[in-house]
Scaffold this active site. Structure first.
Site, short mmCIF file in Angstrom:
data_model
loop_
_atom_site.label_atom_id
_atom_site.label_comp_id
_atom_site.label_asym_id
_atom_site.label_seq_id
_atom_site.Cartn_x
_atom_site.Cartn_y
_atom_site.Cartn_z
N HIS A 29 0.83 -1.21 0.00
CA HIS A 29 0.00 0.00 0.00
C HIS A 29 0.86 1.25 0.00
O HIS A 29 2.01 1.25 0.43
CB HIS A 29 -0.89 0.03 1.25
CG HIS A 29 -2.21 -0.64 1.05
ND1 HIS A 29 -3.41 -0.01 1.28
CD2 HIS A 29 -2.53 -1.89 0.63
CE1 HIS A 29 -4.40 -0.84 1.04
NE2 HIS A 29 -3.89 -1.99 0.64
N GLU B 56 -6.05 -0.63 -6.34
CA GLU B 56 -7.07 0.24 -5.73
C GLU B 56 -6.68 1.69 -5.96
O GLU B 56 -5.51 2.06 -5.85
CB GLU B 56 -7.19 -0.02 -4.23
CG GLU B 56 -7.54 -1.42 -3.84
CD GLU B 56 -6.31 -2.22 -3.46
OE1 GLU B 56 -5.26 -1.63 -3.15
OE2 GLU B 56 -6.39 -3.46 -3.50
#
Length: 323
Positions: free
Chosen positions: A38, A107
């Site tokens: 992330h 994402e």
């Protein structure tokens, strides 16, 4: 026998702690480990997001047995696929063959930072397919030059090439991603125990390939404390991938989950220290046909107690149930 994995969740712990945790997970007897990749945490309460590939390099040197895996890396926005191939090859060498490269279409939360926009899911799947082709070509050795729809590669080559190269996994959430994974992946990755996902993966060429699932858990000797922590840090989880892949910022997830209650979270995530609750949470994955299930213990500071409990209580209970 179902293998039980440990998750280094980069959104909830700093890099040195993550390495310490996976070392302890290896000692505790977890069968494998996975690592999120992330740029942002899902919620501000999680509070971290170090660079996963540096953590993987350190973990490869600090551990001796436990397999490592990205769960998952998006090779299409923040990273050019040629660079992903180099990173994956290097970690495979550092870990002496213990690395698997998990890939997905990404994402918005993490990929928006490079300013490339966020296209439709159809385009994101096109990009992922093209990226996998580049990565596999580089894993085969020699110079690679391509002019594709989304990526150019100009005489790239991996000078330190592992043998064998890392297996490639692809994350799935619906029919299109299952078709892509069935054709192109060595294993399939999912965060929901839906049998239909694996059936679709098999129809498109995935039959006989490993299938890896993941689910969150929240251990604490005090169940109310576990529920509060799970609500504070993981209430985003119930949004589903169609929502979670689109929101661009932790504040977006705060707003989207403002009406999720602690009871809602406790109904979806096993909380407390009753191993039977954790066994029953894993059971749907086993019944759906997953070979491996990676657990995500919620809360960075809670990892040491969770790992001690896992060694003494949870892992024996899971192996007794599914071994």
């Amino acid at each position: 026998m179902v293998q039980i994995g440990y998750t280094m969740m980069t959104e909830q712990a700093g890099p040195r702690d993550l390495v310490d945790h996976v070392v302890r997970a290896e000692e505790a007897g977890f069968d494998f480990s996975v690592t999120s990749d992330h740029y942002f945490p899902w919620l501000r309460a999680q509070g971290h997001s170090p660079y996963a590939w540096s953590v993987l390099g350190a973990a490869a040197q600090a551990t001796r047995r436990i397999p490592l895996m990205t769960y998952v890396t998006c090779p299409t926005f923040r990273y050019h696929p040629a660079v992903v191939a180099q990173k994956a090859a290097t970690v495979q060498l550092l870990s002496e063959g213990r690395f698997r490269l998990g890939l997905g279409s990404g994402e918005n939360l993490n990929e928006h930072v490079v300013g490339g926009g966020w296209p439709s899911v159809e385009v994101r799947h096109e990009m992922l397919e093209e990226a996998i082709g580049i990565i596999r070509a580089l894993f085969e050795g020699g110079h690679v030059s391509r002019h594709g729809t989304h990526y150019d590669v100009d005489s790239a080559r991996l000078w330190d090439l592992p043998d064998p190269p890392p297996p490639i996994g692809v994350a799935v959430s619906g029919e299109r991603s299952c078709a892509l994974a069935g054709r192109l992946a060595d294993l399939v990755i999912a965060t929901e125990p839906k049998p239909g996902l694996l059936d679709s993966f098999d129809r498109h060429g995935g039959s006989g390939k490993p299938r890896v699932g993941q689910l969150p858990v929240c251990h604490d000797a005090d169940r109310d404390t576990a529920v509060r922590r799970a609500h504070a840090q993981f209430r985003w989880f119930g949004g589903g991938w169609k929502v979670n892949s689109e929101l661009p910022h932790p504040d977006s997830f705060e707003a989207a989950t403002q009406y999720v209650t602690p009871d809602d979270v406790a109904a979806a995530i096993p909380c407390g220290d009753d191993p039977d609750d954790f066994v029953e949470a894993v059971r749907p994955y086993v019944e759906a046909g997953f070979d491996e299930v990676a657990l995500v213990q919620i809360g960075g500071e809670s990892q040491p107690a969770y790992l001690d409990w896992s060694e003494k209580t949870l892992l024996p209970a899971l192996r007794n149930a599914f071994g």
